[in-house]
Design a protein around this motif. Structure first.
Motif, PDB file in Angstrom:
ATOM      1  N   ILE A   1     128.742  -2.147  76.482  1.00 38.66           N
ATOM      2  CA  ILE A   1     128.419  -1.677  77.836  1.00 38.66           C
ATOM      3  C   ILE A   1     129.540  -0.785  78.353  1.00 38.66           C
ATOM      4  O   ILE A   1     129.291   0.279  78.930  1.00 38.66           O
ATOM      5  N   GLY A   2     130.771  -1.177  78.136  1.00 37.88           N
ATOM      6  CA  GLY A   2     131.903  -0.359  78.561  1.00 37.88           C
ATOM      7  C   GLY A   2     131.942   0.977  77.852  1.00 37.88           C
ATOM      8  O   GLY A   2     132.269   2.006  78.453  1.00 37.88           O
ATOM      9  N   PHE A   3     131.571   0.990  76.582  1.00 38.87           N
ATOM     10  CA  PHE A   3     131.527   2.240  75.834  1.00 38.87           C
ATOM     11  C   PHE A   3     130.488   3.194  76.418  1.00 38.87           C
ATOM     12  O   PHE A   3     130.766   4.378  76.625  1.00 38.87           O
ATOM     13  N   VAL A   4     129.299   2.682  76.719  1.00 39.92           N
ATOM     14  CA  VAL A   4     128.233   3.516  77.287  1.00 39.92           C
ATOM     15  C   VAL A   4     128.636   4.022  78.666  1.00 39.92           C
ATOM     16  O   VAL A   4     128.449   5.202  78.984  1.00 39.92           O
ATOM     17  N   VAL A   5     129.212   3.174  79.497  1.00 41.61           N
ATOM     18  CA  VAL A   5     129.652   3.597  80.829  1.00 41.61           C
ATOM     19  C   VAL A   5     130.753   4.646  80.720  1.00 41.61           C
ATOM     20  O   VAL A   5     130.750   5.643  81.451  1.00 41.61           O
ATOM     21  N   GLY A   6     131.676   4.463  79.801  1.00 46.05           N
ATOM     22  CA  GLY A   6     132.742   5.438  79.601  1.00 46.05           C
ATOM     23  C   GLY A   6     132.204   6.787  79.161  1.00 46.05           C
ATOM     24  O   GLY A   6     132.632   7.830  79.654  1.00 46.05           O
ATOM     25  N   ARG A   7     131.256   6.788  78.239  1.00 46.71           N
ATOM     26  CA  ARG A   7     130.654   8.053  77.799  1.00 46.71           C
ATOM     27  C   ARG A   7     129.900   8.718  78.944  1.00 46.71           C
ATOM     28  O   ARG A   7     129.923   9.936  79.080  1.00 46.71           O
ATOM     29  N   PHE A   8     129.238   7.911  79.777  1.00 53.57           N
ATOM     30  CA  PHE A   8     128.514   8.450  80.927  1.00 53.57           C
ATOM     31  C   PHE A   8     129.482   9.080  81.925  1.00 53.57           C
ATOM     32  O   PHE A   8     129.243  10.181  82.426  1.00 53.57           O
TER      33      PHE A   8
ATOM     34  N   GLU B   1     132.459  10.289  81.340  1.00 49.61           N
ATOM     35  CA  GLU B   1     133.084  11.476  80.769  1.00 49.61           C
ATOM     36  C   GLU B   1     132.127  12.664  80.731  1.00 49.61           C
ATOM     37  O   GLU B   1     132.560  13.786  80.519  1.00 49.61           O
ATOM     38  N   GLY B   2     130.844  12.419  80.906  1.00 48.11           N
ATOM     39  CA  GLY B   2     129.864  13.491  80.877  1.00 48.11           C
ATOM     40  C   GLY B   2     129.262  13.728  79.512  1.00 48.11           C
ATOM     41  O   GLY B   2     128.495  14.671  79.328  1.00 48.11           O
ATOM     42  N   ASP B   3     129.578  12.905  78.525  1.00 48.63           N
ATOM     43  CA  ASP B   3     129.039  13.064  77.183  1.00 48.63           C
ATOM     44  C   ASP B   3     127.628  12.506  77.058  1.00 48.63           C
ATOM     45  O   ASP B   3     126.939  12.787  76.085  1.00 48.63           O
ATOM     46  N   LEU B   4     127.218  11.729  78.015  1.00 48.39           N
ATOM     47  CA  LEU B   4     125.933  11.059  77.962  1.00 48.39           C
ATOM     48  C   LEU B   4     125.214  11.283  79.273  1.00 48.39           C
ATOM     49  O   LEU B   4     125.808  11.160  80.339  1.00 48.39           O
ATOM     50  N   ASP B   5     123.942  11.625  79.191  1.00 47.01           N
ATOM     51  CA  ASP B   5     123.133  11.846  80.378  1.00 47.01           C
ATOM     52  C   ASP B   5     122.276  10.617  80.629  1.00 47.01           C
ATOM     53  O   ASP B   5     121.729  10.031  79.695  1.00 47.01           O
ATOM     54  N   PHE B   6     122.153  10.223  81.882  1.00 42.10           N
ATOM     55  CA  PHE B   6     121.382   9.033  82.226  1.00 42.10           C
ATOM     56  C   PHE B   6     119.920   9.173  81.789  1.00 42.10           C
ATOM     57  O   PHE B   6     119.285   8.216  81.383  1.00 42.10           O
ATOM     58  N   GLY B   7     119.389  10.384  81.840  1.00 41.22           N
ATOM     59  CA  GLY B   7     118.005  10.624  81.450  1.00 41.22           C
ATOM     60  C   GLY B   7     117.758  10.464  79.964  1.00 41.22           C
ATOM     61  O   GLY B   7     116.606  10.347  79.537  1.00 41.22           O
ATOM     62  N   ASP B   8     118.808  10.452  79.139  1.00 46.30           N
ATOM     63  CA  ASP B   8     118.637  10.274  77.704  1.00 46.30           C
ATOM     64  C   ASP B   8     118.023   8.922  77.357  1.00 46.30           C
ATOM     65  O   ASP B   8     117.395   8.777  76.318  1.00 46.30           O
TER      66      ASP B   8
END
Length: 64
Positions: free
Chosen positions: A35-42, A44-51
């Motif tokens: 969960i922390g990894f996903v939040v961190g990527r989000f 940082e802008g590497d991950l979009d919530f819509g993905d």
């Protein structure tokens, strides 16, 4: 910090949780780490919530 060092720290944390807290603590630390990894990527802008909510057809349309 290199990815090898981050992986080593994560492995040590999981090892300590498994040794001192048992398998339940191991799973809890692994889940919170994911969960922390996903939040961190989000953040940082590497991950979009819509993905997480796009269908396969929407993903195919975005490819060149």
């Amino acid at each position: 910090m290199s990815m090898a060092v981050v992986g080593m720290i994560a492995g040590m944390a999981l090892g300590f949780a498994g040794y001192f807290g048992g398998f339940g603590a191991f799973l809890l630390v692994a889940a919170l780490g994911a969960i922390g990894f996903v939040v961190g990527r989000f953040l940082e802008g590497d991950l979009d919530f819509g993905d997480f909510f796009r269908t396969r057809d929407d993903r195919r349309d975005r490819r060149p």
